[in-house]
Every structure is written in structure tokens, then in C-alpha cells.
Design an enzyme around this catalytic site. Sequence first.
Site, short mmCIF file in Angstrom:
data_model
loop_
_atom_site.label_atom_id
_atom_site.label_comp_id
_atom_site.label_asym_id
_atom_site.label_seq_id
_atom_site.Cartn_x
_atom_site.Cartn_y
_atom_site.Cartn_z
N ASN A 178 1.02 -1.18 -0.08
CA ASN A 178 0.13 -0.13 -0.08
C ASN A 178 0.74 1.42 -0.03
OD1 ASN A 178 -2.15 -1.41 -0.28
ND2 ASN A 178 -2.92 -1.10 1.90
N TYR A 234 3.12 2.28 -1.60
CA TYR A 234 3.50 2.81 -3.15
C TYR A 234 2.18 3.41 -3.70
CZ TYR A 234 8.37 0.91 -3.66
OH TYR A 234 9.45 0.70 -3.60
N LEU A 235 0.94 2.91 -2.95
CA LEU A 235 -0.12 3.65 -3.59
C LEU A 235 -0.63 4.92 -3.14
CD1 LEU A 235 -2.32 0.13 -3.52
CD2 LEU A 235 -1.20 1.16 -5.51
N GLU A 283 -6.48 18.03 4.12
CA GLU A 283 -7.41 16.98 3.86
C GLU A 283 -8.57 17.19 5.08
OE1 GLU A 283 -5.27 13.72 1.61
OE2 GLU A 283 -4.36 13.91 3.35
N HIS A 288 -13.16 4.37 2.61
CA HIS A 288 -12.60 5.41 2.07
C HIS A 288 -14.19 6.10 1.38
CE1 HIS A 288 -11.08 8.82 0.06
NE2 HIS A 288 -9.94 8.58 0.90
N ARG A 335 -13.90 10.96 7.60
CA ARG A 335 -13.94 9.98 6.55
C ARG A 335 -15.27 9.15 6.70
NH1 ARG A 335 -8.15 7.82 5.14
NH2 ARG A 335 -7.65 9.75 3.88
N HIS A 366 -10.64 0.74 2.96
CA HIS A 366 -9.52 1.55 2.60
C HIS A 366 -8.42 1.26 3.68
CE1 HIS A 366 -7.07 4.68 1.24
NE2 HIS A 366 -6.94 5.28 2.53
N GLU A 397 0.81 -0.45 9.29
CA GLU A 397 -0.89 -0.68 9.51
C GLU A 397 -0.93 -2.11 10.03
OE1 GLU A 397 -2.57 0.20 5.76
OE2 GLU A 397 -4.58 -0.94 6.22
N ARG A 400 -9.23 6.80 11.13
CA ARG A 400 -7.97 7.31 10.90
C ARG A 400 -8.21 8.58 10.39
NH1 ARG A 400 -4.40 7.37 6.40
NH2 ARG A 400 -5.58 5.66 5.50
C1 LIG Z 1 -4.73 3.86 -2.36
C2 LIG Z 1 -4.14 4.38 -1.24
C3 LIG Z 1 -3.84 5.62 -0.61
C4 LIG Z 1 -3.15 5.98 0.37
N1 LIG Z 1 -2.99 7.27 0.67
C5 LIG Z 1 -2.40 7.61 2.07
C6 LIG Z 1 -1.91 9.09 2.13
O1 LIG Z 1 -2.05 9.77 1.36
N2 LIG Z 1 -1.49 9.23 3.39
C7 LIG Z 1 -1.26 8.28 4.45
O2 LIG Z 1 -0.95 8.63 5.48
N3 LIG Z 1 -1.73 6.85 4.14
C8 LIG Z 1 -2.16 6.58 2.74
N4 LIG Z 1 -2.79 5.39 2.90
C9 LIG Z 1 -2.44 4.29 3.59
C10 LIG Z 1 -0.85 3.90 3.70
O3 LIG Z 1 -0.51 4.02 2.42
C11 LIG Z 1 -0.62 2.67 4.30
O4 LIG Z 1 -1.51 2.41 5.67
C12 LIG Z 1 0.77 2.46 4.69
O5 LIG Z 1 1.34 2.76 3.44
C13 LIG Z 1 1.12 1.28 5.13
O6 LIG Z 1 2.65 1.00 5.16
P1 LIG Z 1 3.06 -0.44 5.74
O7 LIG Z 1 4.55 -0.21 5.67
O8 LIG Z 1 2.13 -0.71 7.28
O9 LIG Z 1 2.51 -1.36 4.84
P2 LIG Z 1 2.60 -2.00 3.16
O10 LIG Z 1 3.30 -0.60 2.70
O11 LIG Z 1 1.15 -2.11 2.85
O12 LIG Z 1 3.35 -3.00 3.18
C14 LIG Z 1 3.10 -4.31 3.73
C15 LIG Z 1 4.13 -5.05 3.22
O13 LIG Z 1 4.03 -6.41 3.77
C16 LIG Z 1 4.34 -7.46 3.00
N5 LIG Z 1 3.66 -8.75 3.55
C17 LIG Z 1 2.40 -9.05 3.82
N6 LIG Z 1 2.02 -10.01 4.09
C18 LIG Z 1 3.01 -10.80 4.00
C19 LIG Z 1 3.54 -12.27 4.28
N7 LIG Z 1 2.82 -13.39 4.59
N8 LIG Z 1 4.73 -12.48 3.89
C20 LIG Z 1 5.92 -11.65 3.49
N9 LIG Z 1 5.53 -10.38 3.49
C21 LIG Z 1 4.18 -9.98 3.79
C22 LIG Z 1 3.69 -7.07 1.52
O14 LIG Z 1 4.51 -7.76 0.60
C23 LIG Z 1 4.31 -5.63 1.90
O15 LIG Z 1 5.60 -5.66 1.45
C24 LIG Z 1 -3.26 5.12 1.45
C25 LIG Z 1 -3.65 3.68 1.34
C26 LIG Z 1 -4.03 3.33 -0.08
C27 LIG Z 1 -4.46 1.92 -0.27
#
Ligand SMILES: Cc1cc2nc3c(=O)[nH]c(=O)nc-3n(C[C@H](O)[C@H](O)[C@H](O)COP(=O)(O)OP(=O)(O)OC[C@H]3O[C@@H](n4cnc5c(N)ncnc54)[C@H](O)[C@@H]3O)c2cc1C
Length: 433
Positions: free
Chosen positions: A41, A43-44, A112, A226, A267, A328, A352, A363
Site C-alpha cells: 500500500n 506505493y499507492l 485534507e 474511504h 471519512r 480502505h 498498518e 483514521r
Molecule cells: C490507495 C491508497 C492511498 C493512500 N494514501 C495515503 C496517504 O495519502 N497518506 C497516508 O498517510 N496513508 C495513505 N494510505 C495508507 C498507507 O498507504 C498505508 O497504511 C501504509 O503505506 C502502510 O504501510 P506499511 O509499511 O504498514 O504496509 P505496506 O506498505 O502495505 O506493506 C506491507 C508489506 O507487507 C508484506 N507482506 C504482507 N504479508 C506478507 C507475508 N505473509 N509474507 C511476507 N510479506 C508480507 C507485503 O509484501 C508488503 O511489502 C493510502 C492507502 C491506499 C491503499
Amino acid sequence: MNKQCDVLIVGTGVSALYSCLNLSENTKIIIVSKGTVKDCNSYLAQGGISTALNAMDIASFIEDTLIAGQRVNDINSVTVLAEESKDNILNLDSLGVPFDKTSDNTFEYTREGAHSVNRIVHCKDKTGEIVSTHLFNLVKAKPNVEILENCTLCDLIVENRTAIGGYFNYNDTPLTINSKFTVLAMGGIGGLFKSSTNNPLLTADYISIALKHDIEFKNLDYIQIHPTSLYEEGVGKKVLISESLRGEGAKLYNIRGESFIDELLPRDVVAKAIFKEMKKTNSPYVYLDIHFLQEDYLKKRFPLVYSSCLEKGYDITKEPIPVTPCHHYFMGGITVDLDSRTSLKNLYAVGECSCTGVHGKNRLASNSLLEALVFSRREALDINEKLNTAKLIPHYKELDLYTLNAIMKENKEISLEEFKKRSSDLDVEFISD
Ligand SMILES: Cc1cc2nc3c(=O)[nH]c(=O)nc-3n(C[C@H](O)[C@H](O)[C@H](O)COP(=O)(O)OP(=O)(O)OC[C@H]3O[C@@H](n4cnc5c(N)ncnc54)[C@H](O)[C@@H]3O)c2cc1C
């Protein structure tokens, strides 16, 4: 195959990458992702990262976060989030993250929903991709870090209530990684829903793993819908229409052209109002309109939303677009303390998949990336302190591929059942409902 390291990080999103960058230089780190590094997520993310503007803004930032979270947030975590926000943003800035700046080189703060002032730093509307790519390039250059893609954590290895590594399916080869410390950075739960803005690979495997090892988790029913994803028929990943469009003036109308809500409310409130309007007008969507702003400005400020909508046949510079709420974000997760420690010794959870309690029931926009940064840094600093005295507990057992695949399937099924059981009154549907 067997590998050993000081710190095993499961995930390659912002929380995982920033954790890696904050661990001491001499730490041997293995970082793994379920798909490619970009399948997450982080990257999104579009809108940006929130931060207290200065010391004077901390109280107001805390209050905005509590109001959005319906005041069930953990106040200690929220205070840490707000107090350490600016330092972490400045740290990213010094690492070279190209945030949008004004002509006098200060951050171009945007607004926002439910923030009382403009306090979101951003890189156009591609903040997640730009920040993640930048951090990943820094991680890749480190000689002490090994990165493994297509490496799925199937189960943790636990001895005497201590995490000592994990069993993986690595490109269809069994792999056992033995570690002194393990960090779960496994992201959200969008892969469990029919329609979600998330990467579908994220199926909350950690909930099943936590159940198996009696690791505390909480608030499985704190699931954020969302308000605005681009309406498309069918199941799957949906295009997010960032809240920052509403922050910059976009209006919501029902299909009769009537306005029905203050677009800048939290939201959950906006999503509920949209569901109500869709029901009232018997329509699967409402409209979001920002075409009245300058075409050049819209293309420059929202390149990702502009191009994603154009791909689906809608031009945000010329017309209102149909939008609908969808799954979301997950505010619950593995219970952690202020240093991201879980209930299992030597196991941490960040981003997350963790529940620091900062978000309460809902959130505040752009607080997720901030939470990922603040609490993964605290986790890394905690590990740095303990690393010299920590001992590796050797473990050489391997699981065969058949067993690993069976566990992978079971993880998704068990997590799904657990969420269904505890979140029965959601307005959105789980897969296979
Ligand atoms: C479209 C979109 C827009 C958003 N915009 C915003 C924004 O503008 N601002 C903001 O603050 N937040 C935003 N968010 C929320 C935010 O992007 C995410 O909550 C945050 O990036 C989560 O980061 P993370 O490092 O916890 O997880 P992620 O970036 O989701 O990474 C999870 C990782 O876990 C790995 N993984 C999962 N299960 C396994 C497994 N069993 N074995 C090995 N690896 C595993 C995956 O491969 C991945 O690499 C957005 C989310 C989305 C979907």
C-alpha cells in the site's frame, strides 16, 4: 534453505524501509516481501503525510486526531505521534525525499478532511510512490541488508514465548530464517474485501499467525471505508480519489445534482452520508466535481488521479466523476506499546498491521504514513539498544513446500473468518460473501 540475521523485517512498505534505515549500520538485516517490493500500500499512497507544523500546532493536531478517532484513541500514542512528527518529516527531507516546496523552500502544506489547518506534506499526489522509491534506493545501497522478493512468511518460529524467526515460501522453495529480532511490517487487509483501494496481496496473514501463537491483537472491527473511490462495476482493486481533492475544494453531489454533506468532515461521516444518498437515489455512486479549477493546475497538482481517471474514461478537468465508498484502511492490528513491542518477546509490529491506538475508530487523513514513520523509528531505536547483548537461538528445522502452501492458504482463510466474525455490520462486503 537456511539463513540467519540480526533483524528479520517482514514487509517492504514505508514502515519496513524506514525501520531498516534507522537500525545501526552493523546490523545484519533481511527484509522480505510477499510479492515484488512494490506490491504494497505504501506505493499507492497519494495525499501525503501529516505533521504538526510547529510546537504551537501539536495540541491542535492531537485534537483533530482525537475528534476523527471518536476519542477512543490511545492518548499517549497520539501525543508521541504529534510530538515526533516534524522531526521525522525533517529526517525524510534530509534523506533527500523530494517533497513539494514553495518558492522560499518551505514545505507546501496541503489540507485534507478533518484537519483544522493545512499540515500535509506531499510529493504531488504520488507521495507514497515517491517516498517509498527513495527509501528503497537508500536501503538497496546498504551492504548490511539482504532483500528477498516473493518470500511469503507462512509462520513464525517461537520458542519459550520468544520469536526467533520465520518459515517462508521463497519463490516456491522452503526457507527458514533465524533471527535475533523479528519485525512484522505486513500492512493492511484489503485483499479480504470485494472492493478495496489496497493491494490485493495484503490478506492479513498476521492475524492467523497471531492466533496460532497467542500474540495479542485488537479492534478487528475498526475498519475504515474511504468515501471516494472511482465507481467501477465488478470486484477488485479500486482507484482511490484522494481526500486532498476535497481539501482543495472538490464538491460532492448526488445523481440529482444536489449537494448533501460538508466535504471536509471525517471519512466515516462522509462515507455514511454517501451510502445514504446512494440508497435514497437508488444509484451505486454519487458525483465528485473539481473541474471548475484551472485545468493546468489540476494536471500538475493531481497527476495520478488525473491519469488514472482518464484511463477509465473520465476527465477530472472537464466533468464530475462517479465515486463510491469502498474498503480502505485497518485501524486495529497487533497490539504494541510505544516502542512497537508486541506481547511476544523479540517480536515487533509496525505500520498498518500494528495497533498503536493512534487512530481510534477512524483514521485522520495522512496519519498512516506518519504512524509508520514515527513508530518504526522507535522500534529500530529500541532494537539498537538491545542488539549487542541479544543472542541468536539457533533453529535449523525446515518445513516442506506442501506444508508451507497449506499454511499459506489456511492463513488467509482463518484471517478472513476472524474478521467476518467480529465485523458483521460493515457497509462493504468481504470476499466470498
Ligand atoms: C490507495 C491508497 C492511498 C493512500 N494514501 C495515503 C496517504 O495519502 N497518506 C497516508 O498517510 N496513508 C495513505 N494510505 C495508507 C498507507 O498507504 C498505508 O497504511 C501504509 O503505506 C502502510 O504501510 P506499511 O509499511 O504498514 O504496509 P505496506 O506498505 O502495505 O506493506 C506491507 C508489506 O507487507 C508484506 N507482506 C504482507 N504479508 C506478507 C507475508 N505473509 N509474507 C511476507 N510479506 C508480507 C507485503 O509484501 C508488503 O511489502 C493510502 C492507502 C491506499 C491503499
